[in-house]
Design a protein around this motif. Structure first.
Motif, mmCIF file in Angstrom:
data_model
loop_
_atom_site.group_PDB
_atom_site.id
_atom_site.type_symbol
_atom_site.label_atom_id
_atom_site.label_comp_id
_atom_site.label_asym_id
_atom_site.label_seq_id
_atom_site.Cartn_x
_atom_site.Cartn_y
_atom_site.Cartn_z
ATOM 1 N N ARG A 261 0.805 -1.219 0.000
ATOM 2 C CA ARG A 261 0.000 0.000 0.000
ATOM 3 C C ARG A 261 0.838 1.270 0.000
ATOM 4 O O ARG A 261 0.319 2.360 -0.243
ATOM 5 C CB ARG A 261 -0.957 0.010 1.201
ATOM 6 N N LEU A 262 2.140 1.135 0.280
ATOM 7 C CA LEU A 262 3.016 2.308 0.320
ATOM 8 C C LEU A 262 3.973 2.344 -0.860
ATOM 9 O O LEU A 262 4.272 3.415 -1.386
ATOM 10 C CB LEU A 262 3.797 2.327 1.637
ATOM 11 N N LEU A 263 4.490 1.184 -1.245
ATOM 12 C CA LEU A 263 5.424 1.076 -2.362
ATOM 13 C C LEU A 263 5.126 -0.185 -3.166
ATOM 14 O O LEU A 263 4.601 -1.165 -2.620
ATOM 15 C CB LEU A 263 6.875 1.003 -1.857
ATOM 16 N N LYS A 264 5.495 -0.156 -4.415
ATOM 17 C CA LYS A 264 5.415 -1.374 -5.230
ATOM 18 C C LYS A 264 6.443 -2.388 -4.733
ATOM 19 O O LYS A 264 7.476 -2.022 -4.162
ATOM 20 C CB LYS A 264 5.695 -1.039 -6.696
ATOM 21 N N ALA A 265 6.157 -3.666 -4.979
ATOM 22 C CA ALA A 265 7.049 -4.731 -4.504
ATOM 23 C C ALA A 265 8.450 -4.569 -5.079
ATOM 24 O O ALA A 265 9.449 -4.762 -4.373
ATOM 25 C CB ALA A 265 6.471 -6.095 -4.874
ATOM 26 N N GLU A 266 8.550 -4.188 -6.371
ATOM 27 C CA GLU A 266 9.875 -4.057 -6.982
ATOM 28 C C GLU A 266 10.651 -2.876 -6.392
ATOM 29 O O GLU A 266 11.881 -2.903 -6.293
ATOM 30 C CB GLU A 266 9.776 -3.923 -8.502
ATOM 31 N N THR A 267 9.941 -1.825 -5.975
ATOM 32 C CA THR A 267 10.596 -0.692 -5.332
ATOM 33 C C THR A 267 11.147 -1.101 -3.975
ATOM 34 O O THR A 267 12.284 -0.768 -3.622
ATOM 35 C CB THR A 267 9.611 0.473 -5.159
ATOM 36 N N LEU A 268 10.349 -1.846 -3.219
ATOM 37 C CA LEU A 268 10.800 -2.303 -1.908
ATOM 38 C C LEU A 268 12.014 -3.213 -2.039
ATOM 39 O O LEU A 268 12.960 -3.133 -1.254
ATOM 40 C CB LEU A 268 9.658 -3.020 -1.187
ATOM 41 N N ARG A 269 12.009 -4.070 -3.060
ATOM 42 C CA ARG A 269 13.164 -4.956 -3.280
ATOM 43 C C ARG A 269 14.422 -4.144 -3.575
ATOM 44 O O ARG A 269 15.517 -4.500 -3.148
ATOM 45 C CB ARG A 269 12.884 -5.940 -4.417
ATOM 46 N N LEU A 270 14.278 -3.053 -4.317
ATOM 47 C CA LEU A 270 15.429 -2.202 -4.608
ATOM 48 C C LEU A 270 16.007 -1.607 -3.328
ATOM 49 O O LEU A 270 17.229 -1.581 -3.143
ATOM 50 C CB LEU A 270 15.015 -1.078 -5.566
ATOM 51 N N LEU A 271 15.134 -1.159 -2.420
ATOM 52 C CA LEU A 271 15.612 -0.590 -1.157
ATOM 53 C C LEU A 271 16.364 -1.634 -0.336
ATOM 54 O O LEU A 271 17.256 -1.293 0.445
ATOM 55 C CB LEU A 271 14.441 -0.052 -0.336
ATOM 56 N N GLU A 272 16.008 -2.910 -0.515
ATOM 57 C CA GLU A 272 16.602 -3.997 0.259
ATOM 58 C C GLU A 272 17.796 -4.648 -0.451
ATOM 59 O O GLU A 272 18.323 -5.649 0.025
ATOM 60 C CB GLU A 272 15.543 -5.072 0.526
ATOM 61 N N THR A 273 18.224 -4.082 -1.560
ATOM 62 C CA THR A 273 19.332 -4.649 -2.329
ATOM 63 C C THR A 273 20.659 -4.096 -1.830
ATOM 64 O O THR A 273 20.828 -2.875 -1.715
ATOM 65 C CB THR A 273 19.180 -4.312 -3.828
ATOM 66 N N PRO A 274 21.627 -4.960 -1.497
ATOM 67 C CA PRO A 274 22.920 -4.465 -0.997
ATOM 68 C C PRO A 274 23.618 -3.577 -2.019
ATOM 69 O O PRO A 274 23.594 -3.846 -3.222
ATOM 70 C CB PRO A 274 23.719 -5.750 -0.743
ATOM 71 N N THR A 275 24.255 -2.536 -1.533
ATOM 72 C CA THR A 275 24.987 -1.601 -2.375
ATOM 73 C C THR A 275 26.342 -2.176 -2.771
ATOM 74 O O THR A 275 27.052 -2.750 -1.946
ATOM 75 C CB THR A 275 25.204 -0.278 -1.625
ATOM 76 N N ARG A 276 26.692 -2.006 -4.031
ATOM 77 C CA ARG A 276 28.025 -2.357 -4.520
ATOM 78 C C ARG A 276 28.837 -1.073 -4.688
ATOM 79 O O ARG A 276 28.358 -0.093 -5.249
ATOM 80 C CB ARG A 276 27.939 -3.096 -5.860
ATOM 81 N N LEU A 277 30.066 -1.108 -4.213
ATOM 82 C CA LEU A 277 30.955 0.041 -4.345
ATOM 83 C C LEU A 277 31.541 0.087 -5.750
ATOM 84 O O LEU A 277 31.304 -0.824 -6.572
ATOM 85 C CB LEU A 277 32.057 -0.046 -3.296
ATOM 86 N N LEU A 278 32.311 1.130 -6.044
ATOM 87 C CA LEU A 278 32.848 1.307 -7.395
ATOM 88 C C LEU A 278 33.723 0.140 -7.840
ATOM 89 O O LEU A 278 33.775 -0.183 -9.026
ATOM 90 C CB LEU A 278 33.656 2.611 -7.465
ATOM 91 N N ASP A 279 34.387 -0.522 -6.892
ATOM 92 C CA ASP A 279 35.248 -1.651 -7.264
ATOM 93 C C ASP A 279 34.486 -2.972 -7.318
ATOM 94 O O ASP A 279 35.080 -4.034 -7.506
ATOM 95 C CB ASP A 279 36.429 -1.770 -6.293
#
Length: 355
Positions: A261-279
């Motif tokens: 009801r607040l965000l789409k499922a794919e948006t929520l998955r993006l927020l929960e995706t680990p960040t990769r650094l430049l390397d």
């Protein structure tokens, strides 16, 4: 008419039977033992399963001077648990096509210094911008406009090149709050209330304030020299620790989030995706971390993926942890600086039913 009644009764019985059987005695014992060992005045605990608040309990006292007990409706400063809420606010504007996580901050703050030109909204949310943790102009006894605190940080050199490391950054969330305000055309607390809190049915969640009269507010304590002391709370309103809330309200928020009801499922998955650094390496702020997404800390707890954030402000220690694949969420709010909130939350999570 009778057949309709029997059908409804069958559905109700099925729903009741579907609720997991919690070992509430073990959960209560774990909380009380932690409180006793660490001299914690009060704790509120909420456990949510697939959007349903299946356990809500208060332990100890919200106010020692008046001997007021903690309940699931006691209001605490949630501190940095506010960060994922603000990130969700940004994500809401991204879904509306008004922002992109790849936007350079200079697009929204045109006077940003040259050293900030490569910083995006995502870098701010995942703590990889290189900006220092606190604004040099921050004063806990003064309320200043967010943009003044951000601009005071402009002359400070980056601690590292953007995207090469992670370092916790409160001023980054001041900048995100300013972007929310400029993009939505309203103060960020008003935007959050209209776009997230009201649709989720929240009743107790509001901006942090020491001046407002807040029903059922918990006092803040620190155990020192063999006794409890009051802890002075910040006068300043900090977007990085923006809100007051209760366990029951955060359970409502979790239910709305889980139901889409607040965000789409794919948006929520993006927020929960680990960040990769430049390397290409996984961005971590601690060696034992499973990474950091956009506003959420990530790790694994005995085979369960944990998406969470903790908070620390004055004597308050808080934790909001989601276990998406299992449908569980554990919300823990306390008013004692001795609380190891992540440790206690995970102890509770390990007592939840497993397949």
């Amino acid at each position: 008419m009778i057949s309709r009644f029997l059908f409804a009764l069958t559905l109700w019985v099925s729903a009741v039977q579907a609720q997991p059987a919690l070992d509430t005695s073990a959960i209560d014992a774990a909380v009380r033992q932690h409180m006793a060992q660490r001299q914690v005045p009060g704790v509120a605990l909420g456990i949510v399963h697939h959007g349903q608040l299946v356990y809500a309990q208060g332990y100890g006292l919200a106010n020692l001077e008046h001997q007021l007990p903690v309940t699931p409706d006691t209001v605490f400063a949630i501190a940095s648990v506010s960060k994922p809420l603000l990130a969700i606010g940004v994500a809401r504007l991204v879904e509306q096509g008004k922002l992109a996580w790849s936007d350079p901050i200079s697009r929204h703050l045109p006077d940003a210094p040259a050293s900030w030109q490569g910083i995006t909204l995502a870098h701010l949310a995942n703590h990889s911008s290189g900006i220092v943790r606190e604004s040099p102009a921050f004063d806990p006894e003064r309320r200043l406009p967010d943009i003044d605190l951000v601009r005071a940080t402009y002359p400070v050199p980056l601690d590292f090149p953007t995207g090469t490391r992670m370092q916790y950054c409160n001023v980054c969330y001041f900048a995100l709050a300013e972007v929310i305000a400029r993009t939505s055309g309203q103060a960020w607390p008003d935007f959050m209330a209209r776009e997230l809190f009201q649709p989720a049915g929240l009743q107790d969640t509001r901006p942090t304030s020491v001046a407002d009269l807040v029903p059922r507010r918990a006092a803040s304590y620190e155990w020192r020299d063999g006794r409890q002391h009051n802890v002075r709370e910040y006068v300043a309103l900090r977007p990085s620790g923006a809100f007051l809330s209760s366990v029951r309200d955060l359970a409502r928020f979790e239910a709305a989030l889980a139901a889409g009801r607040l965000l789409k499922a794919e948006t929520l998955r993006l927020l929960e995706t680990p960040t990769r650094l430049l390397d290409g390496s996984l961005g971590k702020m601690r060696a034992d971390s499973g990474g950091y997404g956009l506003g959420w800390e990530l790790r694994e707890v005995q085979g369960w993926r944990r998406v969470a954030h903790g908070g620390s402000l004055a004597g308050f220690r808080t934790q909001y942890a989601r276990y998406p694949e299992q449908g569980w969420a554990v919300i823990l709010l306390s008013n004692g600086s001795g609380t190891a909130s992540a440790q206690l939350e995970q102890a509770v999570a390990l007592l939840l039913p497993r397949p």
